[in-house]
Design a protein around this motif. Structure first.
Motif, PDB file in Angstrom:
ATOM      1  N   PHE A 117      19.195  -3.223   5.783  1.00  0.00           N
ATOM      2  CA  PHE A 117      18.849  -2.980   4.385  1.00  0.00           C
ATOM      3  C   PHE A 117      17.646  -2.048   4.280  1.00  0.00           C
ATOM      4  N   ASN A 118      16.739  -2.133   5.250  1.00  0.00           N
ATOM      5  CA  ASN A 118      15.539  -1.299   5.232  1.00  0.00           C
ATOM      6  C   ASN A 118      15.746   0.032   5.949  1.00  0.00           C
ATOM      7  N   LEU A 145      15.986  -7.230  -2.058  1.00  0.00           N
ATOM      8  CA  LEU A 145      16.124  -8.105  -0.894  1.00  0.00           C
ATOM      9  C   LEU A 145      14.812  -8.807  -0.587  1.00  0.00           C
ATOM     10  N   ILE A 159      23.836 -10.361  -2.182  1.00  0.00           N
ATOM     11  CA  ILE A 159      22.876 -10.109  -1.109  1.00  0.00           C
ATOM     12  C   ILE A 159      22.620 -11.377  -0.311  1.00  0.00           C
ATOM     13  N   LYS A 195      24.215  -9.604  -8.187  1.00  0.00           N
ATOM     14  CA  LYS A 195      23.551  -8.924  -7.068  1.00  0.00           C
ATOM     15  C   LYS A 195      22.818  -9.931  -6.194  1.00  0.00           C
ATOM     16  N   ALA A 209      20.797  -7.941   8.961  1.00  0.00           N
ATOM     17  CA  ALA A 209      20.931  -7.482   7.574  1.00  0.00           C
ATOM     18  C   ALA A 209      19.591  -6.996   7.038  1.00  0.00           C
ATOM     19  N   LEU A 226      18.854   1.643   6.209  1.00  0.00           N
ATOM     20  CA  LEU A 226      19.835   2.409   5.440  1.00  0.00           C
ATOM     21  C   LEU A 226      19.415   2.469   3.967  1.00  0.00           C
ATOM     22  N   PRO A 227      19.969   3.407   3.195  1.00  0.00           N
ATOM     23  CA  PRO A 227      19.640   3.488   1.763  1.00  0.00           C
ATOM     24  C   PRO A 227      20.305   2.365   0.969  1.00  0.00           C
ATOM     25  N   LEU A 228      19.870   1.148   1.232  1.00  0.00           N
ATOM     26  CA  LEU A 228      20.383  -0.046   0.562  1.00  0.00           C
ATOM     27  C   LEU A 228      19.250  -0.672  -0.251  1.00  0.00           C
ATOM     28  N   PRO A 229      19.586  -1.572  -1.207  1.00  0.00           N
ATOM     29  CA  PRO A 229      18.552  -2.138  -2.091  1.00  0.00           C
ATOM     30  C   PRO A 229      17.629  -3.123  -1.371  1.00  0.00           C
ATOM     31  N   SER A 230      16.709  -2.589  -0.574  1.00  0.00           N
ATOM     32  CA  SER A 230      15.786  -3.449   0.179  1.00  0.00           C
ATOM     33  C   SER A 230      14.704  -4.046  -0.713  1.00  0.00           C
ATOM     34  N   LYS A 248      13.677   4.294   9.977  1.00  0.00           N
ATOM     35  CA  LYS A 248      14.262   5.190   8.977  1.00  0.00           C
ATOM     36  C   LYS A 248      13.426   6.444   8.800  1.00  0.00           C
TER      37      LYS A 248
END
Length: 205
Positions: A158-159, A168, A143, A139, A154, A161-165, A193
């Motif tokens: 990442f912040n 990050l 990233i 991971k 990016a 959208l429902p991504l692993p921020s 968001k």
């Protein structure tokens, strides 16, 4: 000769990694046992430190259970840590149904996330190798590859959208990424968001 893809990820020092995993397992088992001992044996002891810990744990639990403004802050704070999975967006939507000020909720959420993301960043900054192992190498480098390719876009996505921020923010600390730039794009992404979620919920559904 075996051929490898240019996107392959290699892991070295397998002996050290096994040792790290065993040590991590020992730590988690210790914390788990400590938690059990605390709740079943220490919780009712008449000792200042135990009383203080009881007040702290009970106070935080009650605020979160009641979904007070303070409890919502705790949810955002704990949910922002890179080792804790919490569906912050789903919780935010459920909180909106309570008739509270949407603007105030967004500000509380951003404050909690800002604090936890700062902690994530400095954990990565000070404990780079340890952070890589906690996040997992696969991971971490996937990233890293995205950040190298898309940069600030990016961070925003990442912040937004429902991504692993959460991981990050730790990874950017490992890179010693520009802190001001990190603040601007992660706050902008989170703000957009939750404004979008609020507008969608209040005026569409």
């Amino acid at each position: 000769m075996k051929k490898f893809s240019s996107n392959s990820i290699f892991a070295y020092n397998k002996g050290e990694k096994k040792k790290f995993l065993l040590n991590s397992l020992y730590v988690f088992v210790f914390l788990f046992l400590f938690g059990l001992i605390y709740f079943f044996f220490f919780k009712n002891l008449d000792f200042f430190l135990i009383k203080f810990l009881n007040v702290l744990v009970d106070g935080v639990s009650i605020e979160i259970k009641d979904l007070s403004y303070q409890g919502i802050f705790y949810i955002a704070l704990f949910g922002g840590f890179f080792l804790i999975f919490m569906p912050l967006e789903v919780i935010f939507i459920s909180v909106l149904t309570g008739g509270r000020s949407a603007l105030f909720l967004i500000l509380i959420y951003l404050l909690g996330i800002f604090i936890s993301y700062n902690i994530n960043y400095y954990i990565g900054y000070k404990l780079g190798d340890f952070s890589k192992k906690l996040i997992t190498y696969k991971k971490f480098y996937s990233i890293k590859k995205i950040i190298n390719k898309y940069g600030t876009l990016a961070i925003f996505l990442f912040n937004f959208l429902p991504l692993p921020s959460q991981p990050l923010s730790t990874i950017l600390g490992v890179f010693k990424y520009n802190l001001f730039r990190f603040y601007v794009y992660f706050i902008l992404g989170q703000l957009c968001k939750y404004i979008l979620i609020t507008v969608t919920y209040l005026y569409i559904f």
